[in-house]
Scaffold this motif. Structure first.
Motif, PDB file in Angstrom:
ATOM      1  N   TYR A 336      -9.341   8.649 -15.817  1.00  0.00           N
ATOM      2  CA  TYR A 336      -8.837   8.727 -14.532  1.00  0.00           C
ATOM      3  C   TYR A 336      -7.282   8.412 -14.617  1.00  0.00           C
ATOM      4  O   TYR A 336      -7.008   7.379 -15.087  1.00  0.00           O
ATOM      5  N   SER A 337      -6.472   9.049 -13.941  1.00  0.00           N
ATOM      6  CA  SER A 337      -5.145   8.572 -13.703  1.00  0.00           C
ATOM      7  C   SER A 337      -5.070   7.567 -12.817  1.00  0.00           C
ATOM      8  O   SER A 337      -5.789   7.254 -12.145  1.00  0.00           O
ATOM      9  N   PRO A 338      -3.920   6.685 -13.173  1.00  0.00           N
ATOM     10  CA  PRO A 338      -3.571   5.544 -12.311  1.00  0.00           C
ATOM     11  C   PRO A 338      -3.501   6.006 -10.906  1.00  0.00           C
ATOM     12  O   PRO A 338      -4.313   5.149  -9.827  1.00  0.00           O
ATOM     13  N   GLY A 339      -2.986   7.050 -10.401  1.00  0.00           N
ATOM     14  CA  GLY A 339      -2.759   7.669  -9.004  1.00  0.00           C
ATOM     15  C   GLY A 339      -4.315   7.548  -8.475  1.00  0.00           C
ATOM     16  O   GLY A 339      -4.628   7.319  -7.276  1.00  0.00           O
ATOM     17  N   TRP A 340      -5.190   8.207  -9.208  1.00  0.00           N
ATOM     18  CA  TRP A 340      -6.651   8.449  -8.630  1.00  0.00           C
ATOM     19  C   TRP A 340      -7.381   7.171  -8.528  1.00  0.00           C
ATOM     20  O   TRP A 340      -8.035   6.904  -7.454  1.00  0.00           O
ATOM     21  N   LYS A 341      -6.973   6.182  -9.511  1.00  0.00           N
ATOM     22  CA  LYS A 341      -7.751   4.918  -9.333  1.00  0.00           C
ATOM     23  C   LYS A 341      -7.048   4.094  -7.987  1.00  0.00           C
ATOM     24  O   LYS A 341      -8.117   3.458  -7.426  1.00  0.00           O
ATOM     25  N   PHE A 342      -5.822   4.282  -7.798  1.00  0.00           N
ATOM     26  CA  PHE A 342      -5.141   3.672  -6.513  1.00  0.00           C
ATOM     27  C   PHE A 342      -5.970   4.219  -5.324  1.00  0.00           C
ATOM     28  O   PHE A 342      -6.383   3.209  -4.673  1.00  0.00           O
ATOM     29  N   ASN A 343      -6.035   5.477  -5.192  1.00  0.00           N
ATOM     30  CA  ASN A 343      -6.896   5.844  -4.121  1.00  0.00           C
ATOM     31  C   ASN A 343      -8.341   5.278  -4.057  1.00  0.00           C
ATOM     32  O   ASN A 343      -8.774   4.765  -2.973  1.00  0.00           O
ATOM     33  N   GLU A 344      -9.014   5.110  -5.241  1.00  0.00           N
ATOM     34  CA  GLU A 344     -10.424   4.783  -5.195  1.00  0.00           C
ATOM     35  C   GLU A 344     -10.398   3.441  -4.480  1.00  0.00           C
ATOM     36  O   GLU A 344     -11.398   3.025  -3.807  1.00  0.00           O
ATOM     37  N   TRP A 345      -9.551   2.384  -5.304  1.00  0.00           N
ATOM     38  CA  TRP A 345      -9.794   1.038  -4.968  1.00  0.00           C
ATOM     39  C   TRP A 345      -9.156   0.739  -3.443  1.00  0.00           C
ATOM     40  O   TRP A 345      -9.717  -0.119  -2.770  1.00  0.00           O
ATOM     41  N   GLU A 346      -8.344   1.550  -3.071  1.00  0.00           N
ATOM     42  CA  GLU A 346      -7.862   1.647  -1.666  1.00  0.00           C
ATOM     43  C   GLU A 346      -9.039   2.034  -0.833  1.00  0.00           C
ATOM     44  O   GLU A 346      -9.431   1.142   0.214  1.00  0.00           O
ATOM     45  N   MET A 347      -9.659   3.051  -1.134  1.00  0.00           N
ATOM     46  CA  MET A 347     -10.825   3.315  -0.261  1.00  0.00           C
ATOM     47  C   MET A 347     -11.907   2.487  -0.217  1.00  0.00           C
ATOM     48  O   MET A 347     -12.534   2.336   0.797  1.00  0.00           O
ATOM     49  N   LYS A 348     -11.985   1.496  -1.184  1.00  0.00           N
ATOM     50  CA  LYS A 348     -13.169   0.513  -1.366  1.00  0.00           C
ATOM     51  C   LYS A 348     -12.786  -0.763  -0.761  1.00  0.00           C
ATOM     52  O   LYS A 348     -13.424  -1.800  -0.811  1.00  0.00           O
ATOM     53  N   GLY A 349     -11.575  -0.987  -0.351  1.00  0.00           N
ATOM     54  CA  GLY A 349     -10.784  -2.138   0.427  1.00  0.00           C
ATOM     55  C   GLY A 349     -10.554  -3.135  -0.409  1.00  0.00           C
ATOM     56  O   GLY A 349     -10.358  -4.259  -0.004  1.00  0.00           O
ATOM     57  N   ILE A 350     -10.258  -2.964  -1.818  1.00  0.00           N
ATOM     58  CA  ILE A 350     -10.082  -4.231  -2.681  1.00  0.00           C
ATOM     59  C   ILE A 350      -8.829  -4.934  -2.113  1.00  0.00           C
ATOM     60  O   ILE A 350      -7.658  -4.134  -2.057  1.00  0.00           O
ATOM     61  N   PRO A 351      -8.876  -5.987  -1.874  1.00  0.00           N
ATOM     62  CA  PRO A 351      -7.533  -6.796  -1.146  1.00  0.00           C
ATOM     63  C   PRO A 351      -6.283  -6.571  -1.871  1.00  0.00           C
ATOM     64  O   PRO A 351      -5.158  -6.351  -1.389  1.00  0.00           O
ATOM     65  N   ILE A 352      -6.343  -7.074  -3.175  1.00  0.00           N
ATOM     66  CA  ILE A 352      -5.231  -6.866  -3.906  1.00  0.00           C
ATOM     67  C   ILE A 352      -5.373  -5.934  -5.375  1.00  0.00           C
ATOM     68  O   ILE A 352      -6.233  -5.909  -5.972  1.00  0.00           O
ATOM     69  N   ARG A 353      -4.244  -5.136  -5.502  1.00  0.00           N
ATOM     70  CA  ARG A 353      -4.211  -4.304  -6.720  1.00  0.00           C
ATOM     71  C   ARG A 353      -3.075  -4.619  -7.521  1.00  0.00           C
ATOM     72  O   ARG A 353      -1.743  -4.796  -6.980  1.00  0.00           O
TER      73      ARG A 353
END
Ligand code: 86X
Length: 484
Positions: A336-353
């Motif tokens: 997965y690309s970084p951008g794709w991962k960013f969206n996924e973790w944002e969707m899941k609500g992870i407080p800090i990336r």
């Protein structure tokens, strides 16, 4: 390509445009909920169940320190027991689920699947309580309950089976019982404030809205950005109502027979829904750090020539943060690309990336991104160990402050029905002097769709105000609003 796969794409509607569709998509895409073959019954996935475990740990700690013990009572309640207290079953009967057969054999008596456990617990308490020395008796159970809803079900908010705790207590005096009811309500407030970062209105329910089996019902209520209020938990003082129906009597110090004074109180998995609705946005879930299964996700930015170096560095960082007690997930996936991962973790609500790439390594820094605000800042690698736990604390606090501001700005004092109608139409909650009559409440609800939420314990001083609805003498200030 995974980047376009259907199940991980973002939410397709905005919170503002279609609140209910937004919620339905969010809870599935954030992997909180899976639907089951039974309508109204939902699967709590690990991301959701973790939140419930946090609530269990926290609330369980509070009540145990206060002297409550845990026990477990059976799931099945004989019909004869359930029907013993009139006010209790009245109105609820259509929601009871029944077991009528064991295999092919009809049972001698139908068994209710517990909708709440007052009856079976009171039946037991009548055997255990003989003398004032047996009091207080304070038990709690963590369990599931079933209420066969006929209205439209929504995961967390209205389901046919849900998880909760139910506390059932008995005292020799009314004073002790009432004091406990308020103490427990304070514990519920703590769950909402400390864990969920959700401010609540704490108070007493109206005659029309209280539990029919109770003398006093108290509640905590939250206010959402769509202008609706939602009840978070309740704590009831049952007076001697159940003691009289179930024969819970004891000999006092003068050998005189007395009926016990009782309470019951509960918070359910609905509270998770309140928390989600409070904080989440168009990108998906926003979790307060205190309940997040994963608090920090590290996303390495990988290129062929620097991959090994970056992976080594993020592994060291993950270990360091874990040692500090931070729940970290290292997302090393190469598919997965970084951008794709960013969206996924944002969707899941992870407080800090935390993003780290070769250019960051050169500068001995990482990019730290907050889920709640979207704010991004560069932090020196050497400071992360200290900065990340502090930032988690800060996010928790600021999420609470943001929600508090919404509540503060959402409540408007009104004096007349016309004022109240106007403010409700603007998406506000109203705070109004009220005579307390059920008739006023019913007519107002008919007109506006809003009902009373509760009356705060610290009331503004009454200065002879008249009821906002009927103009008779007001008895207390109440919150009114449209609600779930
Ligand atoms: C009221 C009262 C109380 C312990 C709580 O609110 C917190 C935890 N119980 C619950 N209630 C009922 O008594 C009830 C009874 C039946 Cl039979 C039913 F089918 C549904 C019910 N729903 C709520």
């Amino acid at each position: 390509m995974p980047a376009t796969s259907v199940d991980t794409k973002g939410i397709t509607v905005s919170r503002e445009k279609d609140f209910s569709e937004w919620f339905t998509q969010l809870i599935q895409k954030a992997e909180l909920i899976e639907y089951s073959p039974v309508s109204g019954c939902y699967i709590l996935r690990p991301n959701a169940y973790h939140i419930w475990e946090k609530v269990q740990q926290y609330f369980d700690g509070l009540i145990k320190k206060d002297g409550v013990k845990n026990a477990y009572f059976p799931l099945f309640i004989p019909e004869s027991l359930l029907s013993k207290e009139e006010a209790h079953v009245q109105g609820f009967a259509p929601e009871v689920a029944w077991v009528e057969k064991g295999g092919h054999t009809a049972l001698g008596e139908r068994l209710a699947v517990r909708p709440t456990s007052e009856t079976i617990i009171c039946d037991t308490y009548a055997k255990w309580i003989r003398s004032y020395k047996d009091l207080p008796l304070r038990l709690n159970q963590w369990c599931n309950v079933v209420r066969w809803e006929f209205k439209h079900c929504t995961p967390f908010l209205r389901s046919r089976e849900f998880l909760w705790q139910e506390g059932h207590t008995a005292f020799a005096t009314k004073k002790e019982a009432e004091d406990e009811m308020y103490r427990i309500l304070d514990f519920y407030e703590k769950v909402f404030v400390d864990l969920y970062a959700v401010p609540v209105m704490k108070g007493r329910k109206s005659e029309g809205e209280k539990f029919a089996g109770a003398e006093i019902t108290t509640s905590v209520e939250a206010f959402l950005s769509n202008g609706k209020a939602i009840q978070g938990a309740t704590s009831h003082h049952l007076g001697q109502n159940f003691a009289k129906a179930f024969g819970i009597q004891f000999k006092d110090q003068n050998q005189k027979d007395q009926y016990a004074y009782q309470n019951s109180w509960g918070i359910s998995t609905r509270s998770i829904g309140v928390m989600i609705l409070m904080h989440s946005d168009d990108k998906g879930l926003v979790l307060p750090p205190k309940v997040a299964l994963t608090q920090v996700v590290i996303v390495p930015i990988l290129f062929d020539d620097s991959k090994d170096k970056v992976l080594k560095e993020v592994a060291i960082l993950a270990a360091k943060l874990e040692k500090k007690g931070v729940a970290v997930h290292l997302d090393n996936r190469v598919e997965y690309s970084p951008g794709w991962k960013f969206n996924e973790w944002e969707m899941k609500g992870i407080p800090i990336r935390i993003e780290i790439g070769p250019k960051d390594l050169e500068k001995k820094q990482a990019m730290v991104v907050r889920r709640d605000t979207g704010v991004k800042l560069a932090v020196p690698l050497g400071s992360l160990e200290k900065e990340i736990p502090a930032l988690l604390e800060k996010i928790q606090q600021e999420m609470y402050l943001k929600a508090s501001k919404l509540l503060q700005e959402g409540v408007v004092k009104v004096a007349t029905t016309k004022d109240a109608e106007k403010q409700l139409a603007l998406g506000k909650l109203v705070f109004a002097p009220w005579c307390g009559s059920i008739k006023c409440e019913e007519q107002f609800k008919e007109k506006t769709g809003a009902k009373s939420l509760n009356a705060p314990f610290d009331q503004p001083k009454m200065k002879g105000e008249s009821c906002f609805y009927c103009s008779e003498k007001a008895t207390s200030w109440f919150y009114f609003g449209k609600s779930y």
